[in-house]
Write a protein that holds these residues in place. Structure first.
Motif, PDB file in Angstrom:
ATOM      1  N   SER A 116       0.931 -13.775  13.148  1.00 28.21           N
ATOM      2  CA  SER A 116      -0.277 -12.965  13.025  1.00 28.21           C
ATOM      3  C   SER A 116      -1.510 -13.839  12.824  1.00 28.21           C
ATOM      4  O   SER A 116      -1.467 -14.853  12.129  1.00 28.21           O
ATOM      5  CB  SER A 116      -0.131 -12.005  11.836  1.00 28.21           C
ATOM      6  N   ASN A 117      -2.604 -13.424  13.447  1.00 25.65           N
ATOM      7  CA  ASN A 117      -3.885 -14.103  13.257  1.00 25.65           C
ATOM      8  C   ASN A 117      -4.977 -13.122  12.832  1.00 25.65           C
ATOM      9  O   ASN A 117      -6.158 -13.432  12.910  1.00 25.65           O
ATOM     10  CB  ASN A 117      -4.308 -14.842  14.533  1.00 25.65           C
ATOM     11  N   SER A 118      -4.556 -11.930  12.402  1.00 22.69           N
ATOM     12  CA  SER A 118      -5.519 -10.945  11.913  1.00 22.69           C
ATOM     13  C   SER A 118      -5.889 -11.269  10.470  1.00 22.69           C
ATOM     14  O   SER A 118      -5.373 -12.229   9.881  1.00 22.69           O
ATOM     15  CB  SER A 118      -4.929  -9.531  12.015  1.00 22.69           C
ATOM     16  N   SER A 119      -6.752 -10.478   9.874  1.00 22.29           N
ATOM     17  CA  SER A 119      -7.256 -10.738   8.529  1.00 22.29           C
ATOM     18  C   SER A 119      -6.122 -10.844   7.508  1.00 22.29           C
ATOM     19  O   SER A 119      -5.364  -9.896   7.297  1.00 22.29           O
ATOM     20  CB  SER A 119      -8.210  -9.614   8.101  1.00 22.29           C
ATOM     21  N   ILE A 120      -6.026 -12.001   6.857  1.00 18.38           N
ATOM     22  CA  ILE A 120      -4.979 -12.200   5.867  1.00 18.38           C
ATOM     23  C   ILE A 120      -5.250 -11.374   4.612  1.00 18.38           C
ATOM     24  O   ILE A 120      -4.318 -10.927   3.937  1.00 18.38           O
ATOM     25  CB  ILE A 120      -4.840 -13.702   5.517  1.00 18.38           C
ATOM     26  N   TRP A 121      -6.541 -11.148   4.309  1.00 19.56           N
ATOM     27  CA  TRP A 121      -6.888 -10.396   3.107  1.00 19.56           C
ATOM     28  C   TRP A 121      -6.543  -8.919   3.264  1.00 19.56           C
ATOM     29  O   TRP A 121      -6.048  -8.287   2.328  1.00 19.56           O
ATOM     30  CB  TRP A 121      -8.371 -10.570   2.779  1.00 19.56           C
ATOM     31  N   LYS A 122      -6.785  -8.382   4.441  1.00 14.90           N
ATOM     32  CA  LYS A 122      -6.421  -6.985   4.696  1.00 14.90           C
ATOM     33  C   LYS A 122      -4.906  -6.816   4.657  1.00 14.90           C
ATOM     34  O   LYS A 122      -4.386  -5.853   4.071  1.00 14.90           O
ATOM     35  CB  LYS A 122      -6.958  -6.557   6.066  1.00 14.90           C
ATOM     36  N   ALA A 123      -4.193  -7.755   5.275  1.00 18.65           N
ATOM     37  CA  ALA A 123      -2.729  -7.699   5.263  1.00 18.65           C
ATOM     38  C   ALA A 123      -2.203  -7.836   3.838  1.00 18.65           C
ATOM     39  O   ALA A 123      -1.256  -7.139   3.446  1.00 18.65           O
ATOM     40  CB  ALA A 123      -2.160  -8.796   6.147  1.00 18.65           C
ATOM     41  N   ALA A 124      -2.810  -8.734   3.045  1.00 17.13           N
ATOM     42  CA  ALA A 124      -2.373  -8.944   1.667  1.00 17.13           C
ATOM     43  C   ALA A 124      -2.578  -7.690   0.827  1.00 17.13           C
ATOM     44  O   ALA A 124      -1.750  -7.357  -0.032  1.00 17.13           O
ATOM     45  CB  ALA A 124      -3.125 -10.120   1.050  1.00 17.13           C
ATOM     46  N   PHE A 125      -3.687  -6.979   1.085  1.00 15.29           N
ATOM     47  CA  PHE A 125      -3.958  -5.745   0.341  1.00 15.29           C
ATOM     48  C   PHE A 125      -2.858  -4.713   0.596  1.00 15.29           C
ATOM     49  O   PHE A 125      -2.284  -4.153  -0.349  1.00 15.29           O
ATOM     50  CB  PHE A 125      -5.324  -5.176   0.735  1.00 15.29           C
ATOM     51  N   TRP A 126      -2.562  -4.455   1.870  1.00 15.84           N
ATOM     52  CA  TRP A 126      -1.553  -3.445   2.194  1.00 15.84           C
ATOM     53  C   TRP A 126      -0.155  -3.898   1.792  1.00 15.84           C
ATOM     54  O   TRP A 126       0.702  -3.088   1.431  1.00 15.84           O
ATOM     55  CB  TRP A 126      -1.606  -3.109   3.681  1.00 15.84           C
ATOM     56  N   TYR A 127       0.070  -5.198   1.830  1.00 17.27           N
ATOM     57  CA  TYR A 127       1.355  -5.734   1.389  1.00 17.27           C
ATOM     58  C   TYR A 127       1.544  -5.496  -0.107  1.00 17.27           C
ATOM     59  O   TYR A 127       2.630  -5.132  -0.561  1.00 17.27           O
ATOM     60  CB  TYR A 127       1.410  -7.227   1.696  1.00 17.27           C
ATOM     61  N   THR A 128       0.460  -5.710  -0.871  1.00 15.00           N
ATOM     62  CA  THR A 128       0.520  -5.487  -2.318  1.00 15.00           C
ATOM     63  C   THR A 128       0.783  -4.027  -2.631  1.00 15.00           C
ATOM     64  O   THR A 128       1.588  -3.696  -3.518  1.00 15.00           O
ATOM     65  CB  THR A 128      -0.802  -5.933  -2.982  1.00 15.00           C
ATOM     66  N   VAL A 129       0.095  -3.125  -1.904  1.00 17.85           N
ATOM     67  CA  VAL A 129       0.321  -1.685  -2.096  1.00 17.85           C
ATOM     68  C   VAL A 129       1.781  -1.341  -1.817  1.00 17.85           C
ATOM     69  O   VAL A 129       2.433  -0.627  -2.597  1.00 17.85           O
ATOM     70  CB  VAL A 129      -0.612  -0.867  -1.181  1.00 17.85           C
ATOM     71  N   ALA A 130       2.301  -1.866  -0.706  1.00 15.67           N
ATOM     72  CA  ALA A 130       3.693  -1.596  -0.342  1.00 15.67           C
ATOM     73  C   ALA A 130       4.643  -2.166  -1.391  1.00 15.67           C
ATOM     74  O   ALA A 130       5.651  -1.525  -1.748  1.00 15.67           O
ATOM     75  CB  ALA A 130       4.002  -2.192   1.030  1.00 15.67           C
ATOM     76  N   TYR A 131       4.340  -3.356  -1.899  1.00 16.75           N
ATOM     77  CA  TYR A 131       5.193  -3.996  -2.910  1.00 16.75           C
ATOM     78  C   TYR A 131       5.265  -3.153  -4.185  1.00 16.75           C
ATOM     79  O   TYR A 131       6.343  -2.964  -4.757  1.00 16.75           O
ATOM     80  CB  TYR A 131       4.653  -5.389  -3.224  1.00 16.75           C
ATOM     81  N   VAL A 132       4.122  -2.637  -4.626  1.00 10.09           N
ATOM     82  CA  VAL A 132       4.087  -1.812  -5.835  1.00 10.09           C
ATOM     83  C   VAL A 132       4.898  -0.530  -5.628  1.00 10.09           C
ATOM     84  O   VAL A 132       5.701  -0.133  -6.481  1.00 10.09           O
ATOM     85  CB  VAL A 132       2.632  -1.465  -6.229  1.00 10.09           C
ATOM     86  N   VAL A 133       4.706   0.116  -4.478  1.00  9.01           N
ATOM     87  CA  VAL A 133       5.431   1.363  -4.187  1.00  9.01           C
ATOM     88  C   VAL A 133       6.929   1.100  -4.128  1.00  9.01           C
ATOM     89  O   VAL A 133       7.736   1.848  -4.710  1.00  9.01           O
ATOM     90  CB  VAL A 133       4.935   1.981  -2.865  1.00  9.01           C
ATOM     91  N   ILE A 134       7.336   0.038  -3.438  1.00 13.34           N
ATOM     92  CA  ILE A 134       8.759  -0.271  -3.301  1.00 13.34           C
ATOM     93  C   ILE A 134       9.369  -0.634  -4.654  1.00 13.34           C
ATOM     94  O   ILE A 134      10.514  -0.295  -4.947  1.00 13.34           O
ATOM     95  CB  ILE A 134       8.955  -1.409  -2.280  1.00 13.34           C
ATOM     96  N   THR A 135       8.608  -1.330  -5.498  1.00 15.31           N
ATOM     97  CA  THR A 135       9.088  -1.672  -6.842  1.00 15.31           C
ATOM     98  C   THR A 135       9.382  -0.421  -7.647  1.00 15.31           C
ATOM     99  O   THR A 135      10.407  -0.325  -8.343  1.00 15.31           O
ATOM    100  CB  THR A 135       8.050  -2.540  -7.584  1.00 15.31           C
ATOM    101  N   ILE A 136       8.491   0.577  -7.550  1.00 15.30           N
ATOM    102  CA  ILE A 136       8.691   1.838  -8.270  1.00 15.30           C
ATOM    103  C   ILE A 136       9.899   2.587  -7.714  1.00 15.30           C
ATOM    104  O   ILE A 136      10.734   3.109  -8.466  1.00 15.30           O
ATOM    105  CB  ILE A 136       7.421   2.707  -8.192  1.00 15.30           C
ATOM    106  N   VAL A 137      10.016   2.633  -6.387  1.00 10.10           N
ATOM    107  CA  VAL A 137      11.152   3.310  -5.757  1.00 10.10           C
ATOM    108  C   VAL A 137      12.463   2.624  -6.138  1.00 10.10           C
ATOM    109  O   VAL A 137      13.461   3.278  -6.452  1.00 10.10           O
ATOM    110  CB  VAL A 137      10.991   3.342  -4.221  1.00 10.10           C
ATOM    111  N   ALA A 138      12.471   1.281  -6.112  1.00 15.73           N
ATOM    112  CA  ALA A 138      13.674   0.535  -6.458  1.00 15.73           C
ATOM    113  C   ALA A 138      14.073   0.783  -7.908  1.00 15.73           C
ATOM    114  O   ALA A 138      15.261   0.894  -8.234  1.00 15.73           O
ATOM    115  CB  ALA A 138      13.449  -0.959  -6.224  1.00 15.73           C
ATOM    116  N   ALA A 139      13.063   0.889  -8.806  1.00 13.44           N
ATOM    117  CA  ALA A 139      13.351   1.169 -10.215  1.00 13.44           C
ATOM    118  C   ALA A 139      13.961   2.555 -10.372  1.00 13.44           C
ATOM    119  O   ALA A 139      14.875   2.758 -11.179  1.00 13.44           O
ATOM    120  CB  ALA A 139      12.067   1.056 -11.032  1.00 13.44           C
TER     121      ALA A 139
END
Length: 213
Positions: A116-139
């Protein structure tokens, strides 16, 4: 190696998603192995602190028998036969391990798998959101499998060995959840924006194809 590399490049061009999934699978398994090493290591390190004697309870989701039920429920003390306990030491060992693994996974998958060569900051934001959601689901899912896994492992293999095996099994389950959820997420957030060189190469290929006819 050159014939293999050339074959792989042709395969990537013809079967982009399949090629990405193969690389994603290999990298994810490498990250999983890292997690299996780090999680027991952090638990061992935290065993020299007072963290195991500190209760960590977060996100109340209801009550049972007059007691509050928490999504993240790590009461003070060693891991019991039913998987309860571990205190703040267990919570931090799991979460720090997952955080390190996911940061490594983010950069590896972005640059190697999806190029990927798109915005790393935008990708990092959505990745963080996904990580938080998945952490809650996994718990939440741990409520279903943590107790029977620890009960069976400790009852069958003994307290010490059983606890270690149960730690590994629960970490593998967490990694598996992340594996199947993150691939479609990565396909969305890790875009490759056409660059000038890509456009020129595509134009040249199209011109060559037309001249051949």
């Amino acid at each position: 190696m050159k014939p293999i590399t050339a074959w792989w490049h042709r395969f990537e061009e013809r079967h982009e998603t399949t090629a990405q999934f193969i690389v994603f699978f290999i990298l994810s398994n490498g990250v999983t192995v890292l997690q299996l090493i780090l999680m027991p290591l952090f638990r061992w390190i935290f065993g020299f602190t007072s963290l195991q004697g500190t209760t960590f309870q977060f996100l109340p989701v209801g009550s049972s028998g007059g007691s509050t039920v928490y999504l993240f429920d790590y009461v003070a003390g060693p891991i019991q036969a039913d998987g309860s306990g571990g205190g703040l030491a267990y919570f931090l060992a799991v979460e720090i391990t997952l955080l390190i693994a996911q940061v490594i996974n983010f950069f590896a998958q972005r640059s190697i798998t999806f190029k990927s060569n798109s915005s790393i900051w935008k990708a990092a934001f959505w990745y963080t959101v996904a990580y938080v959601v998945i952490t809650i689901v996994a718990a939440a899912l741990q409520v279903l499998y943590k107790e029977p896994i620890y009960s069976w492992c400790k009852g069958t293999l003994g307290a010490s060995t059983g606890e270690t095996v149960a730690d590994v099994v629960t970490m593998i389950i967490n990694a598996a959840i992340s594996f199947w959820v993150f691939f479609p997420i990565f396909k969305v957030i890790f875009k490759r924006v056409p660059e000038d060189g890509d456009v020129q190469r595509q134009t040249a290929e199209e011109a060559e194809a037309l001249s051949a006819h």
